[in-house]
Every structure is written in C-alpha cells, then in structure tokens.
Design an enzyme around this catalytic site. Structure first.
Site, mmCIF file in Angstrom:
data_model
loop_
_atom_site.group_PDB
_atom_site.id
_atom_site.type_symbol
_atom_site.label_atom_id
_atom_site.label_comp_id
_atom_site.label_asym_id
_atom_site.label_seq_id
_atom_site.Cartn_x
_atom_site.Cartn_y
_atom_site.Cartn_z
ATOM 1 C CE LYS A 81 -12.551 -4.282 6.112
ATOM 2 N NZ LYS A 81 -12.544 -5.019 4.761
ATOM 3 C CD GLU A 89 -5.015 -10.431 7.133
ATOM 4 O OE1 GLU A 89 -3.801 -10.741 7.507
ATOM 5 O OE2 GLU A 89 -5.474 -9.442 6.933
ATOM 6 C CE LYS A 107 14.419 -6.235 7.926
ATOM 7 N NZ LYS A 107 15.025 -7.018 6.808
ATOM 8 C CB THR A 124 1.386 -0.574 9.705
ATOM 9 O OG1 THR A 124 0.939 0.172 11.022
ATOM 10 C CG2 THR A 124 2.818 0.414 9.267
ATOM 11 C CB ILE A 171 -0.903 -0.116 1.124
ATOM 12 C CG1 ILE A 171 -1.946 -1.244 1.197
ATOM 13 C CG2 ILE A 171 -1.726 1.442 1.496
ATOM 14 C CD1 ILE A 171 -2.826 -1.354 2.333
ATOM 15 C CE LYS A 199 -9.840 -3.617 8.804
ATOM 16 N NZ LYS A 199 -8.799 -3.368 7.576
ATOM 17 C CG ASP A 232 -10.650 -7.115 7.745
ATOM 18 O OD1 ASP A 232 -10.043 -6.232 8.558
ATOM 19 O OD2 ASP A 232 -11.207 -7.040 6.744
#
Length: 818
Positions: free
Chosen positions: A683, A668, A508, A556, A476, A580, A679
């Site tokens: 939402k 996933e 990192k 993230t 993304i 979320k 998930d």
C-alpha cells in the site's frame, strides 16, 4: 384517397391475411377512400427464382418447388374462402398455375431463363396473392376488385428493373380509377412494356407500385404495412434498445435507407417525394401503433439525430501522392474510371491537403476498382507522383442522420467522444455541407459496439448502460453484486446508469449472458454453467463480445489475473480492482499500465488498493492535481494491525489480540503476513508512486517486530505458540509507552524519498492516538495542510466497505463514459 401496401411478411400466412381483413374493414366502415397493393406471399418470390434456376439447369427438382408453390396458394383459398368465392378463385388459380408450369417446362427444355422470362415467372407471385386477397376482402363485405398492375403501370423493356414511363403511367392510373369505383386490390412489383410484355420494377417494387399509384391519384397519404413498428433509430438486431422514430423527412429516410435501413428503399420514395405525399410505415401485427411518418416537414424535436445506420461490409480504397495536389480534374478522372467500370461509390472523403482521396465500395469490387484507377493514373504512377492504390478491407460505415444536426453545435464532438471512449478508431470520416449525415468508417468488428455507443450518446443520454465482466464472487464479489442489485433502481432513475453483469467467474466456472445475468440468480447460473474457468478464455470472450461501456472488475488477489490487465486496457476496457499486485509490483509495469490506460482513453481504477472504501488515492490525486505539494504521508494502512494494537491494552496479552484478529477474519490465515508488514508495504508503494516517486518494494524499510523464533515457526499453530512466549516483551513495550502517556501504533511513513514501516509510540497530540477497532487512518501533510494535516479515517477492511469502494469506482467509470 389513401394508398396502402402490405408486404410479404404481412400476407405470409392465412391468419395474417385475416388480420389485414380486420384492418381494412376498419377503413371501409369509416367511409375512407383507399386502394391496396399486395406483395407476393412471404418467401414466394425466392421460391419462384429457385424453381426457375433449377429448371434452367435441367434439374427436375423444379417440379417439387412448383407443386409446393401451387399447393400453398390453393390451401390458402380453401382456408380463407367459402362457397361461390372459393368456386370462383380455385379454378382460376389452377389454370394460372398450369400456365406457370408450362412456362417452367419451357425453361427446362431450353436450359435458359432470360430476364424477360424471369419477369413473367415472378409475376405469378403477386398475381396469385392479390387475386386471392381481393376475393377474401369481397367475401368480408368490402366492395373490392382485382387490378393487375400491368394494366396501369407502363415501362420500357429493361427487364429485371424496368424504367417507368411516368406520364403514360399516371394517365393510365387516373383513367382506370375514374372508371372503376370499387376498392382496387393491386398487384405490386409488376408492370408491362409496349406490346404487353410483363416487366418488374426491381428491388422494393411493391412499394414503388404504391408510390406510383399515389402520385397518379394525388393521394393524401401512403401507408406501407410491414412487420415492424415503423423506422427504428437503429437496427434492432444489433441495438436492443432501438425505438421507433415518430416522424422524419424524405431526405432523412433516404439517408437511412442508403445506410442499410431495410424498411424503405430510396427509389420507391421518388414519386411520393415529387408530389410531397406523406408516407406512413406501420405494423400489420400492431395496427394501433402510430408508426413512422415520412414527409417534407422537419420535426424540430428534442433529438437532433434521427437515426443511426450502418453498412456492414465495405472496402476503403485510397489514391494518394504528391501528383494530386492542386491538379484540376483528378477527382473527375478517378470517379469517371470507376463509373465506366460499373462501380458504385458508397462514400467519398478527401482532406484539404489534396494529398489523397479515399472512397468506399463493395468489397467484391475492390480489386476491379484498384485496376481501373491504376490504369487511369498509369502515367502519374510511372513518374512516381501517384502511389499504388491502397485497399483496406473488413470495414464498416456507421452514420448518424438528421436534418436538425445543422442547428445544434457539438454533434460531431459527441460522436467522436462516444467512439473514442469505447476504443473505436475512425479510419475515415465524411460529412456533406448539408450536415444531413456524418459518416465514419470503422473496423467491421466494432460495428455493433459503435452503433450501441452512438445510440446511447444521442438517444439514451439520460441512461448509460454499463457491461461488467466480474472475476471473483467470494465475500467481496458477492457483496458487490448484492449492492448493485439493491441500488439498481435508484441508479437507473436518478443517475441514469444501468449496470449489467454480462460475464461472471469464480475459481471453478464462468458464465456469459449478453443481456445480463440475473442478480438474483447469479449463483445458480454459475453452478449450472458447463464452462470451466480459464482466465485466458474469459478475457478472450470479453473481447469477442466487444460490448460498449465494458468494465472489467477483478475481486481477487490473484497474480495471474493481474497479468492480463495490460491486454485488457489495450483493448479499451476499463478496470476496477482491489487487487494490489499489478500496482505494487515492478514500477515499470505500473507505469506501463497507466500509460496504456491513458493512450486508450480508459480508466484504470484501484482506489480500494489502499484503505478499502476510504477515499485515499483519490484524495491524494486531488491534492496533487490542484497544485498542492506533498510533504509527508503517514498512515495506519492495515485493518488487522490497527485492530491488534488498538486491542493490545492493559489486561489483554499481545498473543490474545493477534488470535482475536485472526478469529474475526481481519488477518491473513497466517498472521505473519500482516505482522511482517507485507500488505502495508504494498500500500505504501502504491501511495508513493501516486506522488510520482519511482519506488520499489525493496526501497521501503520495514521494522521486523517478530522475534526469529516466530518467523521460523513451520505452522501457524507453532507460530501462535511462539507468540505467546514473547508476550512479556510486547507487554514491556506497551508499559513503556503507557508510562510516557503514549500508545503503540504500526505506522507507514513517506517523507521526501524515504519510506518506512515501523512500530511507533504516539501521544494524545497525534491523530493516530485516537484510533479504535480496525480503522485505518491516513494523514497528509502538505504545503496547504502543514499546520493541521488532512486526515482520512474509517474502516479500512471488510467486504461491505471494499465492495462499496468498487461500486463507487464503477459509477465513476460510468460517468466518465457518459
């Protein structure tokens, strides 16, 4: 007649002096009448002060400073002059420097350098530079003569900053110039008192010299040549996009100078102002540039504000109490007590209630001022009607300046909006009835941020610069960076937005560049960074940089990063995120984040939390804000579940549909996360909360469609094996639905206060019947959309659409800040 003045930076090196020669040859060959004032070589005045100070302390190191001073001027003679000109100037300088050496030795012996002595010491700087340059100009073919300003500028004996006798000075100037027709090369800064004693004119003295000569000769124009392209709209060290002001009035120039602009010094303008002589500020290193014209004529151009300036470090003192109300003479007593203490007041503000008076001064005078004022109001304090003087430090004053502000409504509103949207609090405000400037006292840490925000608001209103701090550069994040790069030119030209990524981090490493990380080199920048990623340090650096129009972008699904949202919003930084966790965790925390964003006047945007790039949350909010009442929300909110059940048709086993979704990256890594509705539940929680319900995840009924064996499988591979075993059960469900002319869909539903997620059979009259691929669909049934519900449908997953949703949010925040 023109009067030109060249400052120390313009004559700092021989090659710069050659540049001046070319400029003046241009004037001379055009037949212009002019005279030239020169400052000492750059840095020489400071060197003379230093060597005098050392001599007064009995430190023989003064001699090395003197030798460097002498050598610098003699080297300039050797590089710039030839033949008879060098033979004339060199011995004269040697003799002159011997006088200075003896003077310094005298200071060394008596261990004292009085102001009178210092004025004489400092005169050697201007006398040496002007003497050398006058001969360099004569050597180039210009008919010049050296003029020691002590012959024409007369003062009192206030050594260090002498007061000029204007009448006598103007008389001397006119007499001298009428008798000497050569181009006069004049020493700046120095003058003389009765008896011939050397004096100096104080700060900005060489400009003052030029202004006095111009007034005495009724010159047509003064040109101050320096190392910048005129007076800039703001300090370029703090505002990178500052640009030259083409013209301004004397009053505007005075205000700019008072508030820190270093190009001009107000007292030096007085003689020119009285005679209404126009003044140009020009650049020695860019002579063709027009520069800034300062005159008595106001420019009614497009900018009501001419410049933005600041004073970096001030203290604000406040006298308050009930004893101030309606009592005549309070202000007089206050400021008389300060004046008697030699304390200059920078800014004054008083509310109409007369309960308090605040004034800004230099910080080192704060305690002295407090004592003075409290002594003056000792009686009132003893009666309890005047409070102890309050001192606030670490403050700055920013001011917008312009004579045209009085003719344009809304200037103050734009100023405070620009500050407010960047989280900058106004501690005190001052504006005179002339409306020439509006001054605001702010925290010192916000000075650069305020200057940039105001500069954008008043000078670059066509272009808004956004500063992004982005965490997460996976699928993304990297897609978002590409989209910003590809659309950057369009946004700048057509939408007035320039997006700069100034902070960037992966799991990192992290990197920061205030001018923006190159969108073509961001991968290399991160790879080559020596700074390990630490979210606390990243957030701290973002706050420390304190840039205007800052947006934090979290790409993230990291819970730790989401835990910093409160701190970010509380620092007046907007957020855009597909993460979320913050919005679907505890309801109280959700409310708290929204409240902080509202209180700080920033945006907390999470449109991509539901439906990726689909306008789901914004549509819901538009319905509610416009007065519609939500009756029911239904939705296929998972791209992975949508794909699985859309693919689960005759000839395709349920396990095959799950494995294909996993292979394509829709689910996933462990598909149970999707199939268990985790998930989707998040939402639905978010949508419920947007409608005003205080819903928690535990309040949602989720149908468990997986048998116990699938749930208990230890590994993903074990799970997939178990799913294959139950293909028959799912096929039975599919056939039952098919027999009824229906299809299976995993649908989330919110009606009233009840929320659920379950597998439903829908027929061809239901909007969900036509779903295909991995599309999401959200159906809003409202008072207005009761018979035919409002449907939002489209791809609800994928890097392109999610990044596009984030991009749209960033633009929305940018438009809000604008």
């Amino acid at each position: 007649m023109k009067v030109l003045k060249f400052g120390g930076s313009s004559v700092a090196k021989p090659e710069r002096i050659r540049r001046i020669v070319e400029i003046l040859k241009g004037y001379y060959t055009k037949g212009e009448k002019f005279t030239v004032v020169f400052s000492a070589f750059g840095g020489v005045t400071d060197s003379l002060i230093e060597m005098s100070s050392l001599a007064a302390k009995g430190d023989e190191a003064y001699l090395s400073h003197f030798e460097a001073f002498s050598r610098r001027h003699l080297d300039a003679v050797e590089e710039l002059l030839e033949g008879e000109y060098r033979n004339t100037v060199y011995p004269e300088l040697v003799n002159n420097h011997e006088v200075l050496k003896n003077l310094l030795y005298g200071i060394f012996l008596v261990r004292e350098a009085s102001l009178r002595t210092m004025d004489y010491v400092l005169s050697f700087g201007e006398r040496s530079s002007a003497f050398i340059i006058s001969h360099v100009l004569r050597q180039s073919g210009i008919n010049t003569a050296y003029l020691d300003a002590r012959k024409i500028i007369k003062t009192d004996k206030s050594f260090g900053a002498a007061m000029v006798d204007f009448n006598l000075t103007y008389q001397k100037i006119r007499e001298y110039y009428s008798q000497n027709t050569e181009v006069q090369v004049v020493t700046g800064f120095i003058a003389s008192a009765k008896g011939g004693l050397t004096t100096t004119l104080g700060r900005g003295g060489s400009d003052y010299t030029a202004s006095l000569i111009a007034a005495g000769l009724d010159a047509s124009v003064i040109e101050i040549w320096t190392d910048v392209d005129g007076v800039l709209t703001a300090d370029p060290r703090m505002v990178k996009r500052a640009f030259t002001i083409s013209s301004m009035t004397y009053a505007e120039a005075m205000e700019m100078s008072h508030f820190g602009a270093k190009v001009i010094y107000p007292p030096t303008l007085q003689p020119a102002l009285v005679k209404k002589i126009p003044l140009y500020i020009k650049n020695t290193f860019n002579p063709s540039f027009e520069g800034t014209l300062i005159s008595d004529k106001a420019d009614l151009g497009k900018h009501a504000v001419k410049g933005i300036s600041s004073i970096s470090n001030i203290a604000l003192l406040t006298l308050s109490g009930s004893g101030l109300f309606g009592v005549p003479g309070i202000a007089g007593r206050l400021f008389t007590s300060l004046a008697q203490g030699g304390i200059n007041v920078i800014l004054i503000t008083q509310g109409s209630s007369e309960h308090s008076i605040s004034f800004a001064i230099q910080p080192h005078l704060a305690n002295k001022a407090k004592r003075r004022v409290e002594e003056e109001f000792e009686y009132e304090a003893s009666m309890g009607i005047v409070d102890p003087v309050k001192i606030e430090e670490d403050l700055s004053v920013v001011a917008i300046i312009g004579e045209n502000m009085r003719y344009q409504p809304g200037i103050s509103g734009r100023l405070f909006q620009a500050l407010g949207k960047n989280g900058i609090n106004a501690v005190a405000i001052a504006q005179g009835s002339s409306e020439l400037n509006i001054s605001v006292v702010i925290n010192r840490a916000d000075e650069a941020k305020a200057l940039n925000a105001l500069h954008e608001a008043f000078f670059l209103s066509d272009t808004k610069e956004l500063h992004l701090f982005m965490v997460g550069v996976g699928l993304i994040g990297s897609t978002l960076i590409r989209q910003i790069r590809e659309q950057g030119k369009f946004l700048k030209e057509k939408r007035g937005l320039e997006i700069r990524i100034v902070g960037l981090a992966n799991s990192k490493k992290m990197a920061f560049m205030e001018d923006g990380i190159g969108l073509d080199q961001w991968k290399e920048v991160l790879e080559q960074s020596d700074t390990s990623m630490d979210i606390a340090i990243f957030i701290g650096k973002m706050k420390e940089m304190n840039l205007s129009n800052t947006i934090f972008v979290d790409n993230t699904a990291n819970e730790k990063i989401a835990s910093y949202y409160e701190s970010i919003l509380d620092s007046s930084i907007s957020i855009s995120t597909p993460n979320k966790i913050a919005t679907s965790s505890g309801y109280l925390q959700y409310q708290r984040l929204k409240a902080i964003a509202k209180r700080r006047g920033v945006q907390f945007n999470y449109e991509t939390n539901v439906g990726a790039g689909l306008p789901v949350i914004s549509t819901l909010n538009d319905l509610i804000n416009s007065g519609d009442r939500i009756l029911k929300i239904e939705g296929v909110l998972s791209g992975s579940l949508s794909f699985i059940f859309n693919s689960f048709q005759e000839g395709v086993k349920f396990s095959e549909a799950v494995e294909e979704a996993r292979r394509r990256g829709y689910t996933e890594p462990d598909p149970r996360v999707d199939l268990n509705g985790v998930d989707v539940r998040r939402k639905l929680v978010i949508l419920a909360r947007e409608t005003g319900l205080s819903l928690e995840a535990k309040d949602i009924e989720v149908e468990n469609i997986l048998p116990a064996a699938c749930q208990k499988a230890e590994t993903v591979e074990d799970f997939l094996k178990e799913v294959r075993k139950v293909d028959g059960q799912f096929e039975k469900l599919r056939k039952e639905a098919e027999a009824e002319g229906k299809v299976l869909r995993m649908i989330a539903r919110l009606e009233g206060k009840k929320a659920s997620i379950g597998l439903r059979k829908v027929d061809n009259s239901d909007p969900f019947f036509t779903l295909s691929g991995s599309d999401n669909m959200i159906v809003f049934t409202t008072e207005r959309y009761k018979d035919r519900p409002l449907v939002v449908r489209g791809p609800g997953a994928g890097a392109e659409v999610t990044a596009a949703g984030l991009f749209a949010e960033i633009i929305t925040i940018g438009n809000y800040l604008a």
